[in-house]
Design a protein around this motif. Structure first.
Motif, PDB file in Angstrom:
ATOM      1  N   PHE A   1       0.895  -1.071   0.170  1.00  0.00           N
ATOM      2  CA  PHE A   1      -0.018  -0.009  -0.036  1.00  0.00           C
ATOM      3  C   PHE A   1       0.791   1.292  -0.012  1.00  0.00           C
ATOM      4  CE2 PHE A   1      -3.597  -2.734   1.487  1.00  0.00           C
ATOM      5  CZ  PHE A   1      -4.542  -2.374   0.449  1.00  0.00           C
ATOM      6  N   LEU A   2       2.243   1.119   0.599  1.00  0.00           N
ATOM      7  CA  LEU A   2       3.054   2.562   0.671  1.00  0.00           C
ATOM      8  C   LEU A   2       3.372   2.599  -0.975  1.00  0.00           C
ATOM      9  CD1 LEU A   2       4.639   4.187   2.268  1.00  0.00           C
ATOM     10  CD2 LEU A   2       6.405   2.751   2.463  1.00  0.00           C
ATOM     11  N   GLU A   3       3.572   1.654  -1.770  1.00  0.00           N
ATOM     12  CA  GLU A   3       3.903   1.770  -3.082  1.00  0.00           C
ATOM     13  C   GLU A   3       2.837   2.542  -3.953  1.00  0.00           C
ATOM     14  OE1 GLU A   3       4.229  -0.813  -7.087  1.00  0.00           O
ATOM     15  OE2 GLU A   3       4.358  -1.732  -5.451  1.00  0.00           O
ATOM     16  N   LEU A   4       1.657   2.074  -3.727  1.00  0.00           N
ATOM     17  CA  LEU A   4       0.387   2.562  -4.208  1.00  0.00           C
ATOM     18  C   LEU A   4       0.010   3.792  -3.697  1.00  0.00           C
ATOM     19  CD1 LEU A   4      -1.836  -0.691  -3.990  1.00  0.00           C
ATOM     20  CD2 LEU A   4      -0.732   0.306  -5.873  1.00  0.00           C
ATOM     21  N   GLY A   5       0.403   4.282  -2.247  1.00  0.00           N
ATOM     22  CA  GLY A   5       0.230   5.393  -1.726  1.00  0.00           C
ATOM     23  C   GLY A   5       0.923   6.383  -2.339  1.00  0.00           C
ATOM     24  N   GLU A   6       2.148   6.077  -2.278  1.00  0.00           N
ATOM     25  CA  GLU A   6       3.141   7.070  -2.966  1.00  0.00           C
ATOM     26  C   GLU A   6       3.045   7.459  -4.413  1.00  0.00           C
ATOM     27  OE1 GLU A   6       6.599   8.768  -1.807  1.00  0.00           O
ATOM     28  OE2 GLU A   6       4.836   8.581  -0.267  1.00  0.00           O
ATOM     29  N   TYR A   7       2.606   6.466  -5.336  1.00  0.00           N
ATOM     30  CA  TYR A   7       2.293   6.752  -6.446  1.00  0.00           C
ATOM     31  C   TYR A   7       1.111   7.831  -6.497  1.00  0.00           C
ATOM     32  CZ  TYR A   7       0.039   6.608 -11.092  1.00  0.00           C
ATOM     33  OH  TYR A   7      -0.541   6.878 -12.276  1.00  0.00           O
TER      34      TYR A   7
ATOM     35  N   ASN B   1       2.266  11.443  -5.650  1.00  0.00           N
ATOM     36  CA  ASN B   1       2.844  12.145  -6.422  1.00  0.00           C
ATOM     37  C   ASN B   1       2.516  12.020  -7.993  1.00  0.00           C
ATOM     38  OD1 ASN B   1       5.397  12.716  -4.677  1.00  0.00           O
ATOM     39  ND2 ASN B   1       5.325  10.679  -4.428  1.00  0.00           N
ATOM     40  N   ARG B   2       1.150  11.721  -8.292  1.00  0.00           N
ATOM     41  CA  ARG B   2       0.797  11.465  -9.371  1.00  0.00           C
ATOM     42  C   ARG B   2       0.738  12.754 -10.312  1.00  0.00           C
ATOM     43  NH1 ARG B   2      -3.750  10.830  -6.566  1.00  0.00           N
ATOM     44  NH2 ARG B   2      -5.975  12.007  -7.341  1.00  0.00           N
ATOM     45  N   ARG B   3       0.451  13.956  -9.765  1.00  0.00           N
ATOM     46  CA  ARG B   3       0.396  15.310 -10.279  1.00  0.00           C
ATOM     47  C   ARG B   3       1.589  15.831 -10.296  1.00  0.00           C
ATOM     48  NH1 ARG B   3      -5.419  17.947  -9.192  1.00  0.00           N
ATOM     49  NH2 ARG B   3      -4.171  19.659 -10.531  1.00  0.00           N
ATOM     50  N   PRO B   4       2.024  16.525 -11.235  1.00  0.00           N
ATOM     51  CA  PRO B   4       3.554  17.295 -11.208  1.00  0.00           C
ATOM     52  C   PRO B   4       3.572  18.224 -10.196  1.00  0.00           C
ATOM     53  CG  PRO B   4       2.423  17.563 -13.150  1.00  0.00           C
ATOM     54  CD  PRO B   4       1.737  16.683 -12.622  1.00  0.00           C
ATOM     55  N   GLU B   5       2.214  18.934  -9.800  1.00  0.00           N
ATOM     56  CA  GLU B   5       2.352  20.089  -8.819  1.00  0.00           C
ATOM     57  C   GLU B   5       2.475  19.739  -7.350  1.00  0.00           C
ATOM     58  OE1 GLU B   5      -1.473  20.609 -11.526  1.00  0.00           O
ATOM     59  OE2 GLU B   5      -0.267  18.938 -10.774  1.00  0.00           O
ATOM     60  N   TYR B   6       2.584  18.480  -7.117  1.00  0.00           N
ATOM     61  CA  TYR B   6       2.518  17.862  -5.961  1.00  0.00           C
ATOM     62  C   TYR B   6       3.963  18.033  -5.349  1.00  0.00           C
ATOM     63  CZ  TYR B   6      -2.136  16.152  -6.101  1.00  0.00           C
ATOM     64  OH  TYR B   6      -3.596  15.900  -6.228  1.00  0.00           O
ATOM     65  N   THR B   7       4.913  17.945  -6.004  1.00  0.00           N
ATOM     66  CA  THR B   7       6.406  18.061  -5.818  1.00  0.00           C
ATOM     67  C   THR B   7       6.904  19.397  -5.405  1.00  0.00           C
ATOM     68  OG1 THR B   7       7.178  16.194  -7.226  1.00  0.00           O
ATOM     69  CG2 THR B   7       8.808  17.288  -6.389  1.00  0.00           C
ATOM     70  N   PRO B   8       6.678  20.242  -6.126  1.00  0.00           N
ATOM     71  CA  PRO B   8       6.783  21.542  -5.453  1.00  0.00           C
ATOM     72  C   PRO B   8       6.147  22.115  -4.220  1.00  0.00           C
ATOM     73  CG  PRO B   8       5.898  21.996  -7.661  1.00  0.00           C
ATOM     74  CD  PRO B   8       6.146  20.315  -7.400  1.00  0.00           C
ATOM     75  N   ALA B   9       5.004  21.598  -4.129  1.00  0.00           N
ATOM     76  CA  ALA B   9       3.958  21.921  -2.868  1.00  0.00           C
ATOM     77  C   ALA B   9       5.009  21.098  -1.644  1.00  0.00           C
ATOM     78  CB  ALA B   9       2.669  21.450  -3.164  1.00  0.00           C
ATOM     79  N   LYS B  10       5.155  20.214  -1.897  1.00  0.00           N
ATOM     80  CA  LYS B  10       5.811  19.205  -0.736  1.00  0.00           C
ATOM     81  C   LYS B  10       7.031  20.156  -0.236  1.00  0.00           C
ATOM     82  CE  LYS B  10       6.010  15.234  -2.723  1.00  0.00           C
ATOM     83  NZ  LYS B  10       6.672  13.818  -2.899  1.00  0.00           N
ATOM     84  N   VAL B  11       7.885  20.789  -1.365  1.00  0.00           N
ATOM     85  CA  VAL B  11       9.081  21.181  -0.910  1.00  0.00           C
ATOM     86  C   VAL B  11       8.777  22.918  -0.178  1.00  0.00           C
ATOM     87  CG1 VAL B  11      10.939  22.759  -1.991  1.00  0.00           C
ATOM     88  CG2 VAL B  11      10.547  20.541  -2.706  1.00  0.00           C
ATOM     89  N   GLN B  12       7.434  23.232  -0.476  1.00  0.00           N
ATOM     90  CA  GLN B  12       7.111  24.352   0.284  1.00  0.00           C
ATOM     91  C   GLN B  12       6.609  24.149   1.500  1.00  0.00           C
ATOM     92  OE1 GLN B  12       7.933  27.525  -0.725  1.00  0.00           O
ATOM     93  NE2 GLN B  12       8.841  26.701  -2.499  1.00  0.00           N
TER      94      GLN B  12
END
Length: 260
Positions: free
Chosen positions: A68-74, A77-88
Motif C-alpha cells: 500500500f505504501l507503493e500505491l500511496g506514494e504513486y 505524486n501522480r500530479r506534477p504540482e505535488y512535488t513543488p508543493a511538498k518542498v514549500q
C-alpha cells in the motif's frame, strides 16, 4: 448504459483491510467476531490479499502490507504540482516553527499528502497535533485547508460535497449549518485565507490558503497550525503567518510556470 453495481467481493476485501487497520493488526478470530463474514470467506479473502502483498501475516495476526505504501506514494505524486508543493511545506514549517501541511481534496474529502512539524523536539510532549499525519482523511467544512479549497468551488460543487458528506460536528465550534458555512466561505474568498479555530480538534488552530494551478484550478491548500495555547488567530501573528503562506504561493506558482 445501466447503473454500475458495486462488486461485493471487492467491497468485502476493502472492509477486511480497513478492519485490520482499525484494530492495528487482527487475527482470523478477531475478524470473524467484528465482521459479518463467515470464517471460510474471511480466510479466502485474507489468503488472496496476502498473495497480492496487500496484507502480511505476523504469527497469527494479519497486518496491512507495505505494498500500500507503493500505491500511496504513486497516488501522492501522480500530479506534477505535488512535488513543488511538498518542498514549500518544508519551508513553511522551517519559517514558522509550527506544523505545516499540504492537503488536497478527493471525492469531497481532504487528504494530507505532506506534513512537517516545525518543532520536532521529542522532549516536548505537546509537539505535533497527534491526529494529523501523511494520509490523514477528514471533512472539508471543519478544517482551514478544506474551507480554503471550498472557497474556490462553485456553489453547485460545494452543495454536492454537503449532500454527500454532510456537516458533522467534531467539536462544539464546528460549523454545521449550510448558510453559516456559505457566509464563512465568502469571508475566506474576500480575505484570501481560511482559519480553523478548534473546529476539527479541541486545542488545535490553523490558517490555510488555497493553492491554484497554472490554469487557476485549485490543486490543494497550504496550512500552518499548532496548539491553541500558542497558535493565536490574532494580530500580528495572523498577518505574519499569512505573509509566509503567501510567499510559498508565489514560489510554487513561479515553479509551476517555469516547468510548464
Amino acid at each position: 448504459m445501466s447503473k454500475p453495481r458495486p462488486v461485493k467481493t471487492t467491497m468485502a476485501s476493502m472492509s477486511i483491510v480497513q478492519e485490520i487497520k482499525n484494530q492495528n493488526g487482527a487475527t482470523l478470530a478477531d475478524l470473524t467476531e467484528s465482521l459479518n463474514y463467515g470464517r471460510t470467506t474471511l480466510y479466502n479473502h485474507l489468503s488472496t490479499l496476502q498473495q497480492e502483498e496487500l496484507v502480511t501475516k505476523c504469527g497469527q495476526e494479519y497486518h496491512v502490507g507495505l505494498r500500500f505504501l507503493e500505491l500511496g506514494e504513486y497516488a501522492r505524486n501522480r500530479r506534477p504540482e505535488y512535488t513543488p508543493a511538498k518542498v514549500q511545506t518544508y519551508r513553511l514549517a522551517e519559517a514558522t516553527n509550527e506544523e505545516a501541511m499540504f492537503a488536497v481534496e478527493e471525492n469531497g474529502l481532504m487528504y494530507t499528502i505532506e506534513y512537517v512539524m516545525g518543532d520536532a523536539n521529542p522532549s516536548n510532549p505537546e509537539a505535533g497535533s497527534q491526529f494529523i499525519r501523511v494520509g490523514s482523511k477528514y471533512h472539508m467544512h471543519n478544517t482551514a485547508a478544506g474551507k480554503a479549497i471550498l472557497s474556490q468551488f462553485s456553489p453547485d460543487d460545494t452543495q454536492s460535497v454537503i449532500d454527500r458528506h454532510g456537516l458533522p460536528a467534531t467539536t462544539d465550534r464546528t460549523i454545521t449549518d449550510e448558510d453559516e458555512l456559505r457566509v464563512e466561505l465568502n469571508r475566506v474568498r474576500e480575505r484570501g485565507y481560511a482559519v480553523n479555530d478548534e473546529e476539527l480538534q479541541q486545542g488545535f488552530r490553523s490558517i490555510a490558503v488555497p493553492v491554484l494551478g497554472v490554469g487557476d484550478d485549485v490543486i490543494g491548500a497550504f496550512s500552518v497550525g499548532g496548539p491553541a495555547y500558542r497558535f493565536k488567530l490574532t494580530q500580528p501573528r495572523l498577518d505574519d503567518v499569512y505573509e509566509t503562506l503567501t510567499t510559498s504561493l508565489e514560489r510554487i506558482d513561479e515553479t509551476m510556470r517555469h516547468d510548464q
